[in-house]
Enzyme design. Structure first.
Site, short mmCIF file in Angstrom:
data_model
loop_
_atom_site.label_atom_id
_atom_site.label_comp_id
_atom_site.label_asym_id
_atom_site.label_seq_id
_atom_site.Cartn_x
_atom_site.Cartn_y
_atom_site.Cartn_z
N GLY A 47 2.26 -26.87 -24.05
CA GLY A 47 2.50 -28.08 -24.81
C GLY A 47 1.28 -28.55 -25.56
N THR B 114 -3.95 -22.75 -17.75
CA THR B 114 -2.79 -23.09 -16.94
C THR B 114 -2.76 -22.22 -15.70
OG1 THR B 114 -0.37 -23.07 -16.75
CG2 THR B 114 -1.31 -21.59 -18.37
N ASP C 171 -0.18 -21.47 -14.25
CA ASP C 171 1.07 -20.71 -14.29
C ASP C 171 0.97 -19.37 -14.99
OD1 ASP C 171 2.76 -22.61 -12.96
OD2 ASP C 171 2.65 -23.85 -14.75
N ARG D 158 10.29 -17.75 13.52
CA ARG D 158 10.97 -18.59 12.54
C ARG D 158 11.07 -17.93 11.17
NH1 ARG D 158 7.53 -23.99 14.11
NH2 ARG D 158 8.98 -24.86 15.67
N MET E 125 4.17 -23.11 -6.79
CA MET E 125 4.30 -23.69 -8.13
C MET E 125 4.80 -22.67 -9.15
SD MET E 125 1.27 -26.50 -8.71
CE MET E 125 1.49 -28.15 -8.04
#
Length: 360
Positions: A115, A136, A138, A173, A180
């Site tokens: 962005g 970023t 990501d 478990r 993210m």
């Protein structure tokens, strides 16, 4: 003559922003034949809009190579509202242009993600000398193999998976770990492989819960006491992927659980009878000191951006392609996302290891 430059960090924070700015400033001071004046804008584009800046010198960039976050502060100024006035009526683009010209800047260095890069491209089209640097966690910026912040985030997410292994094994478990990645799955893919996850769910590969359950049951049959599932924030089932964008947004808005991982964990527990827990490393993935690879890449980005400025080249984003630093036009990368290829080598190799992506 004096070389006058502006610096800003925009969007989400990450670990190597300071290292990148250090690379820019040290290179300019070392290589410029003219004195260098540095203006740091506070809190991203908001600093340019509201003239919140401070004059800086080389001392401000000493000792910050290993410091996470950003010494300038950051904020989000969504591109989709770039032509919508601020609450007080200020027009964003004209205000930023005025600040740039009032300071008589020769170049604005913008450290940001997708962005933010769109806004940088807009300012470039408006006649400002702008250079963008790919920030970023990501790793989803188009046109570059790497973004700074990514490897540090992967390191933290991997550490989380590593730590979960011991408690998962002790109690027998199933653990569902939220990593993210709203739109892309680079962090969960890399951290999942590095951390030995048994299932990796990413936005690019819609999953079937039946396939996830089969993986868990197969591990139980072969004597495995636990299962680790790494899930991207934006992971999506095959059923939801078949919905229209409007229908899917409506479904997400109606969700009563905090996120998709809770729904996945609940379904696993009900269908397998296995005790299932959720773990969320959250914003720790953005925090802390940058790892060695991030420091190196961030420094390379800063140097390449500074050299471009000194050569009089603007309107580009620093990029890495085929492990070489290069410059790509802002208009070619702005607004584009780099997705994980479901047929990529790493996905193929992960599947060969027996890791399930829930698609088969």
């Amino acid at each position: 003559m004096t070389l006058r430059i502006g610096l800003l960090t925009s969007g989400g924070d990450c670990q190597a922003l300071n290292a990148t700015m250090r690379g820019i400033v040290k290179t300019l001071i070392n290589k410029s034949s003219e004195p260098v004046e540095i203006y740091g804008f506070e809190d991203g584009y908001q600093g340019m809009i509201y003239r919140r800046y401070r004059k800086m010198d080389a001392r401000d960039f000493s000792g910050i190579l290993t410091r996470g976050g950003t010494i300038l502060g950051t904020s989000r100024t969504p591109f989709k509202r770039i032509d919508t006035p601020e609450a007080d009526g200020v027009e964003k683009v004209p205000a930023m242009k005025q600040t740039y010209h009032d300071l008589n800047l020769d170049c604005l260095f913008m450290l940001g993600g997708n962005g933010s890069t769109k806004t940088a491209n807009r300012l470039s089209q408006e006649g400002l000398n702008v250079i963008a640097l790919p920030k970023t966690i990501d790793n989803d910026t188009w046109g570059t193999e790497m973004t700074f912040g990514f490897t540090s985030a992967v390191e933290i997410a991997t550490k989380c998976i590593d730590d979960i292994h011991t408690t998962a094994s002790s109690h027998g478990r199933v653990f569902v770990i939220e990593i993210m990645g709203h739109k892309v799955g680079w962090i969960p893919l890399y951290a999942g492989v590095a951390g030995g996850a048994d299932v990796i769910l990413i936005p690019e590969i819609p999953y079937s819960m039946d396939n996830v359950i089969k993986t868990i049951e197969k591990r139980m049959e072969t004597g495995s006491r636990f299962t680790i599932i790494a899930v991207a924030e934006g992971a999506i089932s095959k059923e939801d992927a078949a919905l229209s964008k409007k229908e899917y947004k409506k479904k997400v808005a109606a969700r009563t659980s905090p996120s998709i991982v809770y729904d996945i964990a609940k379904e696993i527990e009900s269908k397998t009878g296995r005790e299932t827990r959720v773990a969320i490393p959250g914003h720790t993935q953005r925090g802390g000191i940058p790892d060695a690879q991030d420091r190196i890449f961030a420094t390379q980005c800063g140097v390449e951006a500074a050299l471009g400025c000194l050569e009089g080249e603007f309107g580009f984003m620093v990029s890495q392609r085929d492990r070489h630093m290069c410059r790509v036009p802002l208009e070619d990368v702005a607004g584009k996302l780099k997705y994980v290829d479901p047929e990529s080598d790493l996905v193929r190799e992960a599947k060969a290891l027996g890791i399930s992506f829930g698609d088969e």
